[in-house]
Write a protein that holds these residues in place. Structure first.
Motif, PDB file in Angstrom:
ATOM      1  N   THR A   1      93.507  70.228  51.731  1.00 58.97           N
ATOM      2  CA  THR A   1      92.568  71.312  51.441  1.00 58.97           C
ATOM      3  C   THR A   1      92.688  72.438  52.466  1.00 58.97           C
ATOM      4  O   THR A   1      92.548  73.618  52.121  1.00 58.97           O
ATOM      5  N   ALA A   2      92.974  72.107  53.711  1.00 60.50           N
ATOM      6  CA  ALA A   2      93.133  73.138  54.749  1.00 60.50           C
ATOM      7  C   ALA A   2      94.339  74.032  54.478  1.00 60.50           C
ATOM      8  O   ALA A   2      94.388  75.172  54.936  1.00 60.50           O
ATOM      9  N   PHE A   3      95.317  73.547  53.728  1.00 60.28           N
ATOM     10  CA  PHE A   3      96.448  74.372  53.306  1.00 60.28           C
ATOM     11  C   PHE A   3      96.103  75.156  52.042  1.00 60.28           C
ATOM     12  O   PHE A   3      96.521  76.295  51.881  1.00 60.28           O
TER      13      PHE A   3
ATOM     14  N   ALA B   1      89.975  80.277  52.576  1.00 60.26           N
ATOM     15  CA  ALA B   1      88.999  80.494  53.653  1.00 60.26           C
ATOM     16  C   ALA B   1      89.285  79.577  54.839  1.00 60.26           C
ATOM     17  O   ALA B   1      89.236  80.009  55.989  1.00 60.26           O
ATOM     18  N   ILE B   2      89.588  78.316  54.566  1.00 58.55           N
ATOM     19  CA  ILE B   2      89.921  77.384  55.647  1.00 58.55           C
ATOM     20  C   ILE B   2      91.265  77.776  56.258  1.00 58.55           C
ATOM     21  O   ILE B   2      91.437  77.779  57.473  1.00 58.55           O
ATOM     22  N   ARG B   3      92.224  78.139  55.414  1.00 56.91           N
ATOM     23  CA  ARG B   3      93.562  78.524  55.873  1.00 56.91           C
ATOM     24  C   ARG B   3      93.505  79.677  56.872  1.00 56.91           C
ATOM     25  O   ARG B   3      94.248  79.703  57.846  1.00 56.91           O
ATOM     26  N   ARG B   4      92.615  80.635  56.652  1.00 58.48           N
ATOM     27  CA  ARG B   4      92.512  81.784  57.564  1.00 58.48           C
ATOM     28  C   ARG B   4      92.074  81.377  58.961  1.00 58.48           C
ATOM     29  O   ARG B   4      92.289  82.090  59.917  1.00 58.48           O
ATOM     30  N   ARG B   5      91.440  80.207  59.075  1.00 56.79           N
ATOM     31  CA  ARG B   5      91.002  79.739  60.392  1.00 56.79           C
ATOM     32  C   ARG B   5      92.158  79.234  61.235  1.00 56.79           C
ATOM     33  O   ARG B   5      92.042  79.169  62.463  1.00 56.79           O
ATOM     34  N   TRP B   6      93.297  78.891  60.608  1.00 55.80           N
ATOM     35  CA  TRP B   6      94.406  78.355  61.402  1.00 55.80           C
ATOM     36  C   TRP B   6      95.746  79.039  61.143  1.00 55.80           C
ATOM     37  O   TRP B   6      96.644  78.970  61.978  1.00 55.80           O
TER      38      TRP B   6
ATOM     39  N   LEU C   1     110.426  79.847  67.195  1.00 53.99           N
ATOM     40  CA  LEU C   1     109.928  79.421  65.886  1.00 53.99           C
ATOM     41  C   LEU C   1     109.287  78.038  65.970  1.00 53.99           C
ATOM     42  O   LEU C   1     108.189  77.812  65.458  1.00 53.99           O
ATOM     43  N   ARG C   2     109.957  77.118  66.615  1.00 50.49           N
ATOM     44  CA  ARG C   2     109.414  75.756  66.752  1.00 50.49           C
ATOM     45  C   ARG C   2     108.104  75.786  67.539  1.00 50.49           C
ATOM     46  O   ARG C   2     107.129  75.139  67.161  1.00 50.49           O
ATOM     47  N   GLY C   3     108.063  76.555  68.614  1.00 48.97           N
ATOM     48  CA  GLY C   3     106.839  76.677  69.410  1.00 48.97           C
ATOM     49  C   GLY C   3     105.710  77.298  68.610  1.00 48.97           C
ATOM     50  O   GLY C   3     104.568  76.853  68.691  1.00 48.97           O
ATOM     51  N   GLY C   4     106.025  78.328  67.818  1.00 56.27           N
ATOM     52  CA  GLY C   4     105.013  78.960  66.976  1.00 56.27           C
ATOM     53  C   GLY C   4     104.475  78.000  65.927  1.00 56.27           C
ATOM     54  O   GLY C   4     103.270  77.981  65.633  1.00 56.27           O
ATOM     55  N   SER C   5     105.354  77.165  65.369  1.00 53.86           N
ATOM     56  CA  SER C   5     104.924  76.172  64.374  1.00 53.86           C
ATOM     57  C   SER C   5     104.027  75.129  65.023  1.00 53.86           C
ATOM     58  O   SER C   5     103.011  74.724  64.446  1.00 53.86           O
ATOM     59  N   ALA C   6     104.365  74.699  66.234  1.00 57.40           N
ATOM     60  CA  ALA C   6     103.536  73.728  66.952  1.00 57.40           C
ATOM     61  C   ALA C   6     102.154  74.319  67.251  1.00 57.40           C
ATOM     62  O   ALA C   6     101.133  73.648  67.069  1.00 57.40           O
ATOM     63  N   LEU C   7     102.113  75.582  67.669  1.00 58.91           N
ATOM     64  CA  LEU C   7     100.830  76.242  67.924  1.00 58.91           C
ATOM     65  C   LEU C   7     100.003  76.348  66.643  1.00 58.91           C
ATOM     66  O   LEU C   7      98.782  76.153  66.650  1.00 58.91           O
ATOM     67  N   ARG C   8     100.659  76.662  65.545  1.00 62.96           N
ATOM     68  CA  ARG C   8      99.955  76.753  64.259  1.00 62.96           C
ATOM     69  C   ARG C   8      99.347  75.400  63.894  1.00 62.96           C
ATOM     70  O   ARG C   8      98.215  75.332  63.405  1.00 62.96           O
ATOM     71  N   LEU C   9     100.088  74.317  64.130  1.00 60.21           N
ATOM     72  CA  LEU C   9      99.545  72.981  63.834  1.00 60.21           C
ATOM     73  C   LEU C   9      98.414  72.622  64.789  1.00 60.21           C
ATOM     74  O   LEU C   9      97.482  71.910  64.405  1.00 60.21           O
ATOM     75  N   ASN C  10      98.453  73.118  66.034  1.00 62.96           N
ATOM     76  CA  ASN C  10      97.306  72.956  66.935  1.00 62.96           C
ATOM     77  C   ASN C  10      96.085  73.642  66.323  1.00 62.96           C
ATOM     78  O   ASN C  10      94.972  73.110  66.377  1.00 62.96           O
TER      79      ASN C  10
ATOM     80  N   LEU D   1      95.573  74.174  63.133  1.00 63.08           N
ATOM     81  CA  LEU D   1      95.154  73.364  61.987  1.00 63.08           C
ATOM     82  C   LEU D   1      94.252  72.226  62.464  1.00 63.08           C
ATOM     83  O   LEU D   1      93.177  71.998  61.906  1.00 63.08           O
ATOM     84  N   ASP D   2      94.671  71.524  63.503  1.00 61.20           N
ATOM     85  CA  ASP D   2      93.878  70.417  64.040  1.00 61.20           C
ATOM     86  C   ASP D   2      92.506  70.924  64.491  1.00 61.20           C
ATOM     87  O   ASP D   2      91.476  70.306  64.183  1.00 61.20           O
ATOM     88  N   ALA D   3      92.469  72.053  65.182  1.00 63.71           N
ATOM     89  CA  ALA D   3      91.187  72.618  65.643  1.00 63.71           C
ATOM     90  C   ALA D   3      90.302  73.002  64.461  1.00 63.71           C
ATOM     91  O   ALA D   3      89.089  72.755  64.485  1.00 63.71           O
ATOM     92  N   ALA D   4      90.886  73.596  63.421  1.00 60.69           N
ATOM     93  CA  ALA D   4      90.105  73.976  62.236  1.00 60.69           C
ATOM     94  C   ALA D   4      89.536  72.742  61.543  1.00 60.69           C
ATOM     95  O   ALA D   4      88.388  72.748  61.091  1.00 60.69           O
ATOM     96  N   LEU D   5      90.326  71.676  61.476  1.00 61.02           N
ATOM     97  CA  LEU D   5      89.851  70.442  60.854  1.00 61.02           C
ATOM     98  C   LEU D   5      88.728  69.810  61.673  1.00 61.02           C
ATOM     99  O   LEU D   5      87.736  69.341  61.134  1.00 61.02           O
ATOM    100  N   ARG D   6      88.882  69.831  62.995  1.00 60.81           N
ATOM    101  CA  ARG D   6      87.843  69.261  63.868  1.00 60.81           C
ATOM    102  C   ARG D   6      86.554  70.061  63.772  1.00 60.81           C
ATOM    103  O   ARG D   6      85.473  69.487  63.697  1.00 60.81           O
ATOM    104  N   SER D   7      86.650  71.392  63.769  1.00 64.71           N
ATOM    105  CA  SER D   7      85.436  72.219  63.712  1.00 64.71           C
ATOM    106  C   SER D   7      84.766  72.086  62.349  1.00 64.71           C
ATOM    107  O   SER D   7      83.547  72.080  62.255  1.00 64.71           O
ATOM    108  N   GLY D   8      85.558  71.952  61.285  1.00 64.78           N
ATOM    109  CA  GLY D   8      84.988  71.754  59.957  1.00 64.78           C
ATOM    110  C   GLY D   8      84.277  70.429  59.851  1.00 64.78           C
ATOM    111  O   GLY D   8      83.218  70.306  59.244  1.00 64.78           O
ATOM    112  N   ARG D   9      84.840  69.417  60.461  1.00 57.39           N
ATOM    113  CA  ARG D   9      84.253  68.071  60.447  1.00 57.39           C
ATOM    114  C   ARG D   9      82.946  68.075  61.236  1.00 57.39           C
ATOM    115  O   ARG D   9      81.960  67.484  60.828  1.00 57.39           O
TER     116      ARG D   9
END
Length: 162
Positions: free
Chosen positions: A22-24, A28-33, A137-146, A148-156
């Motif tokens: 759902t975060a993908f 609205a959720i996607r914009r958070r990460w 690119l790899r670093g940017g992808s890792a930051l984006r996934l960080n 995502l994790d933060a958005a999921l935690r704040s939503g929870r």
């Protein structure tokens, strides 16, 4: 010349696969990460096979001229709660820099989800031997996934407070 590379980033997320999916999918959720760096960003997101996302922003680094950034993607395969496959292009100042095929897998674990992000990239413009571009690119992808994790935690956390 072009340069081809591939990398995989794996993460454990403390929510079930449906919440990660759902975060993908939910804009609205996607914009958070999922955000482009810079200012004046705009986004359009159409989550369906054949749909995709476009994003634009202007990035100004220290001692550099502003760069116009553009991201264009297209969803190729969507398996609800299990997998996404999409392709995207990264354009800077009107020049295609790279294009990628991304597969994101969501596998249920006892206490959440294992996310595997695999990106197959073709750099059409790169610096030097391209190694720094891949690291960026790899670093940017890792930051984006960080993010995502933060958005999921704040939503929870928000759900638990209700």
């Amino acid at each position: 010349m072009v340069r081809h590379d591939m990398f995989t980033i794996s993460r454990h997320l403390d929510v079930p696969p449906g919440e990660v999916f759902t975060a993908f999918a939910d804009s609205a959720i996607r914009r958070r990460w999922f955000r482009l760096p810079g200012s004046g960003a705009s986004y359009e997101h159409d989550f369906r096979v054949g749909g995709g996302e476009t994003a634009h922003s202007t990035f100004t680094g220290p001692d550099t001229a502003p760069e116009r950034l553009e991201y264009r993607s297209r969803y190729i395969d969507i398996a609800h709660d299990h997998r996404l496959v999409y392709g995207y292009e990264a354009v800077v100042d009107g020049e295609l820099r790279w294009t990628s095929l991304v597969t994101v897998r969501f596998d249920a674990e006892t206490d959440g989800t294992r996310l595997d992000w695999t990106e197959q990239v073709t750099f059409v413009r790169y610096t030097g031997d391209g190694g720094a571009d891949l690291a960026h690119l790899r670093g940017g992808s890792a930051l984006r996934l960080n993010g995502l994790d933060a958005a999921l935690r704040s939503g929870r956390t928000g759900q638990q407070r209700r």
